[in-house]
Design a protein around this motif. Sequence first.
Motif, PDB file in Angstrom:
ATOM      1  N   UNK A 127       1.134  -1.066  -0.138  1.00 53.49           N
ATOM      2  CA  UNK A 127      -0.098   0.209  -0.042  1.00 53.49           C
ATOM      3  C   UNK A 127       0.859   1.195   0.022  1.00 53.49           C
ATOM      4  N   UNK A 128       0.052   2.647  -0.171  1.00 52.41           N
ATOM      5  CA  UNK A 128       1.440   3.692  -0.177  1.00 52.41           C
ATOM      6  C   UNK A 128       2.174   3.580   0.952  1.00 52.41           C
ATOM      7  N   UNK A 129       3.325   3.575   0.614  1.00 50.13           N
ATOM      8  CA  UNK A 129       4.267   3.875   1.937  1.00 50.13           C
ATOM      9  C   UNK A 129       4.544   2.704   2.561  1.00 50.13           C
ATOM     10  N   UNK A 130       4.227   1.522   2.337  1.00 55.68           N
ATOM     11  CA  UNK A 130       4.119   0.344   2.994  1.00 55.68           C
ATOM     12  C   UNK A 130       4.967  -0.796   1.882  1.00 55.68           C
ATOM     13  N   UNK A 131       5.825  -1.382   2.476  1.00 53.81           N
ATOM     14  CA  UNK A 131       6.628  -2.499   1.599  1.00 53.81           C
ATOM     15  C   UNK A 131       6.926  -4.003   2.497  1.00 53.81           C
ATOM     16  N   UNK A 132       6.303  -4.994   2.004  1.00 52.53           N
ATOM     17  CA  UNK A 132       6.555  -6.281   2.460  1.00 52.53           C
ATOM     18  C   UNK A 132       7.954  -6.833   2.200  1.00 52.53           C
ATOM     19  N   UNK A 133       8.817  -7.385   2.971  1.00 55.87           N
ATOM     20  CA  UNK A 133       9.881  -7.920   2.781  1.00 55.87           C
ATOM     21  C   UNK A 133       9.978  -9.488   3.032  1.00 55.87           C
ATOM     22  N   UNK A 134      10.501 -10.303   2.114  1.00 57.86           N
ATOM     23  CA  UNK A 134      10.413 -11.769   2.312  1.00 57.86           C
ATOM     24  C   UNK A 134      11.768 -12.432   1.687  1.00 57.86           C
ATOM     25  N   UNK A 135      12.509 -13.071   2.521  1.00 56.98           N
ATOM     26  CA  UNK A 135      12.360 -12.906   4.256  1.00 56.98           C
ATOM     27  C   UNK A 135      12.584 -11.694   5.072  1.00 56.98           C
TER      28      UNK A 135
END
Length: 273
Positions: free
Chosen positions: A218-226
Amino acid sequence: MIVQSAAEGAEHFVITMDQHTALCARFAEHFGNEQFEPVEPRALMLHVIEHHDIGWRDLDAQALRDPATGLPYNLVKTPFANIVETSSASPDANSEHHPYCGLMSSMHSWGLYNGRYGMSDKVLLDSLADDNRALADAMLEGEIERQKRLRTQLESDPETASLTQESRLFQNYKQLQFFDTLALYFNCVHEGAREEASFSHVPLNASEDTEVAIKPVETGVYALDPYPFDDAESIELSFTGRYLSPVSQGDDVREELERVPVTTQTFTLLAAA
């Protein structure tokens, strides 16, 4: 300098290399959890991570204008004679702080021209014109000699000899490359244009690497894996710069940059679901 991309008609966010490396250092401070070993030796690594591009400081202060854009020269668009000077000036300054910082900074400079020691398919040397290649080759030969001297100096001291062990040395080098490229992901591309990406050769420890994927959620939010950071849920970080419109004439844009305020861009990183 780094000139961030922008939506059509919008101002560009202009970032000095000091502002870029400050973000790298924030990543380094929070790096590490049950999967990922933190940076070590901590004080030395945090110093070199925050100063690995210090050779750009004087050049950034000049804010040379790119006539093609009316903005400061953006990274590799900078005249090569200036770029190559920064490549040796950064390890010069870091060596004055500590030989290990100088060694890590020199490896960073050498790696940028050589596909980050084979970890990247972007080999700057391959794209250079013949006259620029000669400048680069001379600088890179000097960096190899510098690395030999610094390694000998470190190995002669029982307190630092273990730092030159190949696996440990490259663990730290890979950490620096991850922080550098992750910071560039945010620095170079504006919010609305960031896409999924991945970062290879991120070290779990001295003998194991992994690939870290990033995905805007979403705006300004980023998921990292792992997820490689110390906060188990999420972390909010920011970096600074100045918004600037193209300048129509002149050799530099220093006055125009100084007239606009320093602004912050903020983002949140979290573990992928």
